[in-house]
Design a protein around this motif. Structure first.
Motif, PDB file in Angstrom:
ATOM      1  N   TYR A  41       0.847  -1.183   0.000  1.00  0.00           N
ATOM      2  CA  TYR A  41       0.000   0.000   0.000  1.00  0.00           C
ATOM      3  C   TYR A  41       0.891   1.245   0.000  1.00  0.00           C
ATOM      4  CZ  TYR A  41      -3.838  -3.119   1.088  1.00  0.00           C
ATOM      5  OH  TYR A  41      -4.761  -4.116   1.028  1.00  0.00           O
ATOM      6  N   ASP A 200      -2.746   4.028   4.244  1.00  0.00           N
ATOM      7  CA  ASP A 200      -4.187   3.820   4.377  1.00  0.00           C
ATOM      8  C   ASP A 200      -4.540   2.462   3.782  1.00  0.00           C
ATOM      9  OD1 ASP A 200      -4.662   6.319   5.543  1.00  0.00           O
ATOM     10  OD2 ASP A 200      -4.691   7.293   3.586  1.00  0.00           O
ATOM     11  N   VAL A 201      -5.293   1.654   4.541  1.00  0.00           N
ATOM     12  CA  VAL A 201      -5.654   0.310   4.087  1.00  0.00           C
ATOM     13  C   VAL A 201      -7.157   0.116   4.233  1.00  0.00           C
ATOM     14  CG1 VAL A 201      -3.404  -0.596   4.752  1.00  0.00           C
ATOM     15  CG2 VAL A 201      -5.313  -0.752   6.357  1.00  0.00           C
ATOM     16  N   PRO A 202      -7.761  -0.787   3.448  1.00  0.00           N
ATOM     17  CA  PRO A 202      -9.196  -1.078   3.594  1.00  0.00           C
ATOM     18  C   PRO A 202      -9.506  -1.703   4.954  1.00  0.00           C
ATOM     19  CG  PRO A 202      -8.358  -1.864   1.483  1.00  0.00           C
ATOM     20  CD  PRO A 202      -7.168  -1.473   2.295  1.00  0.00           C
ATOM     21  N   GLU A 203     -10.767  -1.600   5.357  1.00  0.00           N
ATOM     22  CA  GLU A 203     -11.206  -2.121   6.653  1.00  0.00           C
ATOM     23  C   GLU A 203     -10.904  -3.608   6.803  1.00  0.00           C
ATOM     24  OE1 GLU A 203     -12.555  -1.072   9.391  1.00  0.00           O
ATOM     25  OE2 GLU A 203     -13.298   0.949   9.063  1.00  0.00           O
ATOM     26  N   ASN A 244     -11.292   3.891   4.494  1.00  0.00           N
ATOM     27  CA  ASN A 244      -9.992   3.310   4.787  1.00  0.00           C
ATOM     28  C   ASN A 244      -9.570   3.656   6.207  1.00  0.00           C
ATOM     29  OD1 ASN A 244      -9.723   2.103   2.342  1.00  0.00           O
ATOM     30  ND2 ASN A 244      -8.145   3.454   1.547  1.00  0.00           N
TER      31      ASN A 244
END
Length: 347
Positions: A41, A200-203, A244
């Protein structure tokens, strides 16, 4: 001409009936263990500690010798207020204190005379009370004048904004000539207390992270070596627009960190673990129980309860209930009944 057609019509009806009795083909998936690896990411290098700097007194900014991106050390003067105005405030406060002291001296002398005259029955009690009130009022004005002088001296002393720690100026929030009050942000300072990578990463990625997750940080700079880092913080609130979550990854101190603002790519530093996953459309949920249709021996439909794991994209990890090689129905799951004979799997 009619009789020759009857055998053909009868044969067609028999064929149609035979096809109707055959089990319908199904869309299914054979479970295999696959490697689910977190992709990298994008992010950037930031300071672990970034502080907002402000004056402790009001005034007009006279100078600001630092610029955006400048490196400063502890004690450096970053900005100053108009010293002439501050000096004038001190002079005015000193003059007011001198005047208040003179008024108090006169009021105390008047009170002494009033007491002497009242003792000889020459002055009335009302005159004595008036002199007493004037003396007390003069004492109050003197205390106020002393407080004003103390404030003016503090303002003069706080007229220079100094760096509380070594670091880099990351934002200019006020320009020379601006009137500021105490606490108004003037500069942002990224201290040298540590560097981190912010991504920043997805849930759904959050559930896959171990408590002490390690990351590999790769700067997008030609020839730059990868860095190690450990998860320091997962921000509790997701971004409202893209949902995110922000991760703060502390960089290992053994290697000189890249400059602030350097773009990087971060990926989880752990062996890829093969796991069983299912498409989310294969799941049946009722009363908190999650199940799927497994196609067993002789193509018989079996409803099997499973323990789902974290979601990875459009798939769900399976913790319990299924094994590698199981055939799972993934289409038409709501039109199947227990024990129904299903057709061959469509390729």
């Amino acid at each position: 001409m009619i009789r020759p057609l009857l055998p053909l019509m009868l044969a067609a009806l028999l064929c149609t009936s035979a096809l109707a009795d055959q089990p319908r083909p199904v869309v299914s998936e054979i479970l295999t263990r696959e490697t689910v690896a977190l992709r990298s990411y994008p992010g950037q290098i930031a300071a672990e500690v970034e502080t907002t700097l402000a004056f402790q007194t009001s005034g007009r900014i006279a100078t600001r010798p630092v610029r955006l991106g400048d490196r400063v050390v502890t004690g450096d003067v970053l900005a100053t207020l108009d010293q002439i105005t501050l000096d004038e405030d001190v002079s005015t406060a000193r003059a007011a204190l001198t005047s208040a002291q003179a008024q108090l001296d006169f009021a105390q002398q008047s009170l002494t005379r009033a007491r002497e005259l009242q003792a000889r029955n020459v002055a009335s009690q009302a005159a004595l009370e008036a002199a007493t009130a004037q003396a007390e009022s003069a004492e109050g004005r003197l205390r106020a004048a002393r407080a004003n002088l103390t404030r003016a001296l503090d303002a003069e002393r706080f007229g220079a904004l100094r760096a509380p720690a070594s670091g880099v100026i990351t934002a200019i929030l006020a320009e020379p000539g601006a009137e500021v009050s105490a606490g108004t942000p003037v500069l942002m300072l990224a201290t040298d207390q540590g560097r981190e990578a912010v991504i920043d990463v997805p849930e759904e990625v959050i559930s896959l992270l171990p408590p002490a997750a390690r990351f590999v940080i790769e700067p997008r700079t030609l020839g730059a070596a990868p860095l190690g880092g450990s998860l320091r913080l997962i921000e509790p609130v997701a971004d409202k627009s893209i949902r995110n979550r922000r991760l703060h990854i502390t960089l290992s101190p053994e290697v000189e960190p890249p400059r602030l603002g350097t773009m990087v790519d971060a990926r989880l530093d752990q062996p890829d673990t093969p796991i069983l996953t299912l498409p989310v459309e294969a799941l049946l949920e009722a009363d908190g129980v999650v199940s799927v249709w497994r196609i067993g021996a002789d193509r018989v439909a079996e409803r099997v309860t499973i323990l789902p794991g974290p979601r990875v994209g459009g798939r769900i990890a399976v913790r319990e209930g299924l094994s590698e090689g199981d055939e799972i129905l993934i289409r038409g799951i709501h039109s199947v009944s227990e024990g129904e004979i299903l057709g061959e799997r469509e390729q």
